[in-house]
Design a protein around this motif. Structure first.
Motif, PDB file in Angstrom:
ATOM      1  N   LYS A  55      55.211  42.474  30.653  1.00  0.00           N
ATOM      2  CA  LYS A  55      55.037  42.514  32.101  1.00  0.00           C
ATOM      3  C   LYS A  55      54.533  43.865  32.600  1.00  0.00           C
ATOM      4  O   LYS A  55      54.027  43.950  33.728  1.00  0.00           O
ATOM      5  N   ARG A  57      56.770  46.161  33.097  1.00  0.00           N
ATOM      6  CA  ARG A  57      57.880  46.337  34.043  1.00  0.00           C
ATOM      7  C   ARG A  57      58.647  47.610  33.708  1.00  0.00           C
ATOM      8  O   ARG A  57      58.951  47.862  32.531  1.00  0.00           O
ATOM      9  N   ASN A 145      55.170  37.109  35.410  1.00  0.00           N
ATOM     10  CA  ASN A 145      53.910  37.645  35.916  1.00  0.00           C
ATOM     11  C   ASN A 145      53.842  39.138  35.595  1.00  0.00           C
ATOM     12  O   ASN A 145      54.873  39.770  35.362  1.00  0.00           O
ATOM     13  N   PRO A 146      52.657  39.720  35.582  1.00  0.00           N
ATOM     14  CA  PRO A 146      52.585  41.168  35.452  1.00  0.00           C
ATOM     15  C   PRO A 146      53.385  41.841  36.562  1.00  0.00           C
ATOM     16  O   PRO A 146      53.391  41.378  37.708  1.00  0.00           O
ATOM     17  N   SER A 147      54.078  42.916  36.232  1.00  0.00           N
ATOM     18  CA  SER A 147      54.988  43.564  37.187  1.00  0.00           C
ATOM     19  C   SER A 147      54.268  43.936  38.473  1.00  0.00           C
ATOM     20  O   SER A 147      53.172  44.494  38.458  1.00  0.00           O
ATOM     21  N   SER A 151      54.433  36.248  42.076  1.00  0.00           N
ATOM     22  CA  SER A 151      55.233  35.456  41.147  1.00  0.00           C
ATOM     23  C   SER A 151      54.590  34.092  40.903  1.00  0.00           C
ATOM     24  O   SER A 151      53.955  33.523  41.793  1.00  0.00           O
ATOM     25  N   LEU A 162      49.701  36.294  32.002  1.00  0.00           N
ATOM     26  CA  LEU A 162      50.334  36.758  30.761  1.00  0.00           C
ATOM     27  C   LEU A 162      49.788  36.073  29.517  1.00  0.00           C
ATOM     28  O   LEU A 162      50.316  36.303  28.420  1.00  0.00           O
TER      29      LEU A 162
END
Length: 315
Positions: A55, A57, A145-147, A151, A162
């Motif tokens: 992510k 994240r 989802n990518p950070s 969403s 992703l």
């Protein structure tokens, strides 16, 4: 490292395959009633680390642990009286409870970001329930989802964001709620950490007290607290009644738009459409979005929370 991402159907074979991948330490996205989550075994440090890597994240941002039932939740968290009452009233459902992590739970410290609390919920979506029962263990799962981006509420959203970074996505169709779970610290004083798929009014009615807001802090103490989050590529202007030059209008109720969250002003419909419409606008390549005013009651409170974070300055 790129890998082929399997697109699994949510039948018995697909659930069994997804559970096997999770048990082997792989990342699998799966649908809940709120949004698609990116799952890894919550007791597997390496697998949890892969969530943050996939992510992008920050590791100081804790994850929500998904379990099949209340008994499983109590095996990893020490619930007080308020948490017990909320769990009995609203689980399975779009509510996350933050409580002290139980000694010996085995939950990775990466999941809790080193905190002494853990965020846990019991999702209601049948596919999520089937998967959690098949895994027979707690699954850490932030949104898939990518950070910082919008969403996902459909499997294709996951693949768009992703694909090539995770082992599989279990396709259960569109999410029915479309907003992440409401996050509550229930004991000793009930506090709202994030408005979401369970309206605040329902929680306050259950407890018989208003929810407090956490004290202002630069420290992240629960999931969903980053100021800039849920953002499309475009910039957002909120509470707009008509678009300016160069803007694409996201409408609601009497304020018509190029896309409209709900023509009838239905906040439940608007919540279900929010992330899907933002994904659609991203796909169109729009640069600026004007968003109609949304009433700040019921699901509107969660919608406005997501829109404010999406519109926040980005680092």
């Amino acid at each position: 490292m790129s890998m082929p991402t399997q697109h699994l159907f949510a039948d018995a074979a697909g659930v069994t395959r997804a559970a096997g991948l999770l048990s082997d330490g792989a990342l699998v996205a799966f649908p809940t009633e709120t949004v698609y989550g990116l799952g890894a075994l919550a007791t597997d440090d390496r697998a949890v680390a892969e969530i943050f890597a996939a992510k992008g994240r920050p590791t100081f941002n804790p994850l929500i642990v998904h379990v099949a039932d209340v008994d499983a939740a109590r095996s990893i968290a020490d619930f007080g009286a308020n948490a017990d009452r909320l769990a009995s009233a609203f689980w399975p459902g779009p509510l996350t409870l933050v409580a002290p992590v139980r000694a010996g739970s085995g939950i990775s410290k990466l999941v809790t970001a080193g905190l002494e609390t853990v965020a846990v919920r019991v999702p209601a979506a049948p596919v999520a329930q089937d998967l959690l029962h098949a895994v027979r263990g707690p699954v850490a799962a932030p949104s898939a989802n990518p950070s910082g981006r919008v969403s996902p509420t459909q499997a294709q959203h996951v693949l768009d964001g992703l694909g090539g970074r995770i082992a599989a996505v279990l396709d259960g169709g569109p999410c029915t709620v479309g907003l992440e779970s409401t996050i509550i610290v229930a004991d000793p004083v009930p506090q709202l950490f994030r408005a979401g798929g369970l309206p605040v009014e329902a929680i306050e009615a259950c407890l018989g007290v208003p929810l407090a807001l956490p004290a202002a802090s630069n420290t992240v103490t629960a999931p969903g607290q980053l100021a800039s989050h849920y953002a499309p590529a475009a910039s957002l202007r909120l509470n707009a009644t008509e678009p300016r030059a160069g803007e694409t209008m996201l409408g609601f109720g009497a304020v018509a738009g190029d896309l409209t969250l709900s023509r009838t002003g239905d906040l439940i419909e608007a919540a279900a459409n929010l992330f899907g419409h933002l994904h659609d606008l991203d796909a169109r390549g729009v640069a600026q979005i004007a968003v109609a005013p949304i009433p700040n009651t019921g699901f509107g409170r969660a919608i406005n929370d997501r829109l404010a974070r999406a519109a926040a300055p980005r680092g």
